[in-house]
Design a protein around this motif. Sequence first.
Motif, short mmCIF file in Angstrom:
data_model
loop_
_atom_site.label_atom_id
_atom_site.label_comp_id
_atom_site.label_asym_id
_atom_site.label_seq_id
_atom_site.Cartn_x
_atom_site.Cartn_y
_atom_site.Cartn_z
N MET A 266 36.68 45.65 41.33
CA MET A 266 36.81 44.60 42.35
C MET A 266 38.12 43.83 42.18
O MET A 266 38.70 43.37 43.16
CB MET A 266 35.60 43.66 42.29
CG MET A 266 34.34 44.34 42.80
SD MET A 266 32.93 43.20 42.93
CE MET A 266 32.40 43.10 41.23
N TYR A 267 38.57 43.71 40.92
CA TYR A 267 39.88 43.10 40.66
C TYR A 267 40.97 43.95 41.32
O TYR A 267 41.84 43.44 42.04
CB TYR A 267 40.08 42.99 39.15
CG TYR A 267 41.30 42.23 38.66
CD1 TYR A 267 42.09 41.46 39.51
CD2 TYR A 267 41.66 42.26 37.31
CE1 TYR A 267 43.20 40.76 39.03
CE2 TYR A 267 42.76 41.57 36.83
CZ TYR A 267 43.52 40.82 37.69
OH TYR A 267 44.62 40.13 37.21
N GLU A 268 40.92 45.25 41.12
CA GLU A 268 41.92 46.15 41.70
C GLU A 268 41.86 46.14 43.23
O GLU A 268 42.89 46.16 43.90
CB GLU A 268 41.72 47.58 41.18
CG GLU A 268 42.00 47.76 39.69
CD GLU A 268 43.48 47.77 39.35
OE1 GLU A 268 44.28 48.17 40.20
OE2 GLU A 268 43.84 47.35 38.22
N GLN A 269 40.64 46.14 43.77
CA GLN A 269 40.48 46.15 45.24
C GLN A 269 40.91 44.82 45.85
O GLN A 269 41.15 44.74 47.06
CB GLN A 269 39.01 46.40 45.61
CG GLN A 269 38.54 47.83 45.36
CD GLN A 269 37.09 48.05 45.79
OE1 GLN A 269 36.28 47.12 45.81
NE2 GLN A 269 36.75 49.30 46.12
N GLY A 270 40.98 43.77 45.02
CA GLY A 270 41.24 42.43 45.54
C GLY A 270 42.70 42.05 45.65
O GLY A 270 43.03 40.97 46.16
N THR A 446 30.08 33.87 47.15
CA THR A 446 30.74 32.60 46.80
C THR A 446 31.61 32.83 45.57
O THR A 446 32.78 32.45 45.52
CB THR A 446 29.70 31.51 46.47
OG1 THR A 446 28.60 31.62 47.35
CG2 THR A 446 30.30 30.13 46.57
N LEU A 447 31.04 33.50 44.57
CA LEU A 447 31.76 33.77 43.33
C LEU A 447 32.91 34.74 43.57
O LEU A 447 34.05 34.50 43.14
CB LEU A 447 30.79 34.34 42.28
CG LEU A 447 31.38 34.73 40.94
CD1 LEU A 447 32.13 33.58 40.26
CD2 LEU A 447 30.30 35.26 40.00
N LEU A 448 32.62 35.84 44.27
CA LEU A 448 33.67 36.84 44.48
C LEU A 448 34.83 36.26 45.29
O LEU A 448 36.00 36.51 44.97
CB LEU A 448 33.11 38.10 45.16
CG LEU A 448 34.14 39.21 45.38
CD1 LEU A 448 34.72 39.72 44.07
CD2 LEU A 448 33.55 40.38 46.18
N ASP A 449 34.50 35.48 46.32
CA ASP A 449 35.57 34.88 47.13
C ASP A 449 36.47 33.98 46.28
O ASP A 449 37.69 33.99 46.43
CB ASP A 449 34.99 34.06 48.30
CG ASP A 449 34.39 34.97 49.37
OD1 ASP A 449 34.65 36.19 49.32
OD2 ASP A 449 33.66 34.46 50.24
N TRP A 450 35.84 33.22 45.39
CA TRP A 450 36.64 32.36 44.52
C TRP A 450 37.56 33.20 43.62
O TRP A 450 38.74 32.89 43.45
CB TRP A 450 35.72 31.47 43.65
CG TRP A 450 36.49 30.47 42.85
CD1 TRP A 450 36.82 29.20 43.21
CD2 TRP A 450 37.08 30.69 41.55
NE1 TRP A 450 37.57 28.60 42.22
CE2 TRP A 450 37.74 29.49 41.19
CE3 TRP A 450 37.10 31.76 40.67
CZ2 TRP A 450 38.42 29.34 39.98
CZ3 TRP A 450 37.79 31.62 39.47
CH2 TRP A 450 38.44 30.43 39.13
N LEU A 451 37.02 34.28 43.06
CA LEU A 451 37.83 35.16 42.21
C LEU A 451 38.97 35.79 43.00
O LEU A 451 40.10 35.89 42.52
CB LEU A 451 36.96 36.26 41.59
CG LEU A 451 35.87 35.80 40.60
CD1 LEU A 451 34.95 36.97 40.25
CD2 LEU A 451 36.48 35.21 39.33
N ARG A 452 38.67 36.20 44.22
CA ARG A 452 39.69 36.80 45.08
C ARG A 452 40.86 35.84 45.31
O ARG A 452 42.03 36.20 45.13
CB ARG A 452 39.10 37.14 46.46
CG ARG A 452 38.16 38.32 46.47
CD ARG A 452 38.85 39.53 47.09
NE ARG A 452 37.90 40.61 47.38
CZ ARG A 452 37.56 41.54 46.50
NH1 ARG A 452 38.06 41.53 45.28
NH2 ARG A 452 36.71 42.50 46.85
N VAL A 453 40.51 34.61 45.70
CA VAL A 453 41.54 33.63 46.06
C VAL A 453 42.34 33.20 44.82
O VAL A 453 43.57 33.11 44.86
CB VAL A 453 40.89 32.39 46.73
CG1 VAL A 453 41.90 31.25 46.87
CG2 VAL A 453 40.32 32.77 48.09
#
Length: 495
Positions: A266-270, A446-453
């Motif tokens: 998900m880090y790579e895709q983000g 909510t968590l993933l969006d925060w990590l993405r941003v």
Amino acid sequence: MTPYQTLLQHYRTLVDLRAAASVLRWDQQTQMPPGGAAGRARQLATLSRMEHELHTSETTARLLEAARDAADPASDEARAVAVLQEDYDRATRFPAAFVAELTQLVAMSHGIWAKARAESDFSQFAPVLAQLVAKMQQAAEYMGYDEHPYDGLLKRYERGMTTADVTRIFDGHRARLVALVDTLSRQPQVDDSFLHQPFDRDKQRAFALDIVQKFGFDMSRGVQAVSVHPFCTSFGVNDVRITTRFYDDFLNPALFGMMHEAGHAMYEQGSAQELDGTPLAGGTSLGVHESQSRLWENIVGRSAGFWSWALPQLQQTFPQLARVSLEAFVKGINKVQRSFIRVEADEATYNLHIMLRFDLEKDILTGKIRVQDLPKEWNGRFEEYLGITPPDDAQGVLQDVHWSSGLMGYFPTYALGNLLSVQYYNAALAAHPSIPDDIAQGKFDTLLDWLRVNIHQHGRKYTAAELTQRITGGDIDSTPYMDYLERKFKSIYGL
Ligand code: ZN
């Protein structure tokens, strides 16, 4: 085109060559028949030679200089050019003859290490390890360092981090960790026998895949396959692959292994889409990468809140778990046990395994410890940190593949990832206090969006230290991790 755009266009060929090599390696681990090995080694060597020649070419140097001269020093462009310049400097540091010798030595070492481990006999591995150490000492000189030769190796994996930093961070939580593990290991044995029974592989796969897709692993831009050693690889922002290892009679490796690799994926895709096809996409350091895998595997995946939502579904998939209570399940998947093998270590003991390797690598590099004394030094520290002594070399000094692969300075990144995972999660929590409730309802965006941003979209723009400064206002710090561990395990063990 601006000089920066010209530079990125030049790099596109380089990125494509790297992606092609990654596809070949992915295939090697997941599909290739044994007969393909020799041909594959040659193909990979060809691609790596082409990549190295292009990367270290006059053209790259000229385009980098032009882009640097044209960029506003305060701009994102200037920052990107500096990252690429650092890559370039690193690639040109090693003479071709050194790289060739090391590649050959590593190719030979792997088999010797594997046999020595199988026969649990360090003396077979010692001579070639001594040669590898000499090469690592040379590598440290080529990389350059201010204080400790280990700095030269460490910075290959964790930009901006020094041996003194790691020493301070490890010293800062070793005693507290040893004490916690000591307390926990004196509690009554945890029953996790329900995790060790027959589990159908297809059902394991379907369940785990469903979970990681709910986390946010995007399968329109990702794939999962089977391999002996689980890993994550990326061919670009929109094609990220993970692998899983399945056991017929143990649930944890596939389930938590898939969460772990999906965290990397998900880090790579983000990464921001505009970084795709440039060397600026992907993770900024191994430590930050590991923070993402650990966050999803441990902080989310091993939490009571998550399983209050997921356990009923797991029980539907595997009716043999129907009578396991939530409390017993969470305790079972969080069992703390002093054990010899790092890759099987739990959250509480894991960093102690890393500290031991860091101590030894530092001293072997300076010659303070001799190669032939490694088993003795290993076992002595193991007793000191974990209170048990490995019964043989296979379960001690020979267990990890890293040294035979010429990887020294790599281990600390695993422990740093654990520390960062909690610091980042705490920051997300401060911004969105609803996250634990969301997780308990199977809502992870909510968590993933925060990590993405805050992390993913930046790709390699910030170093781990810069990213951590932006997110927490401070440095990498072990206190939040220790607070998290103590709170979690005291609650699970009812202390
Ligand atoms: Zn990992």
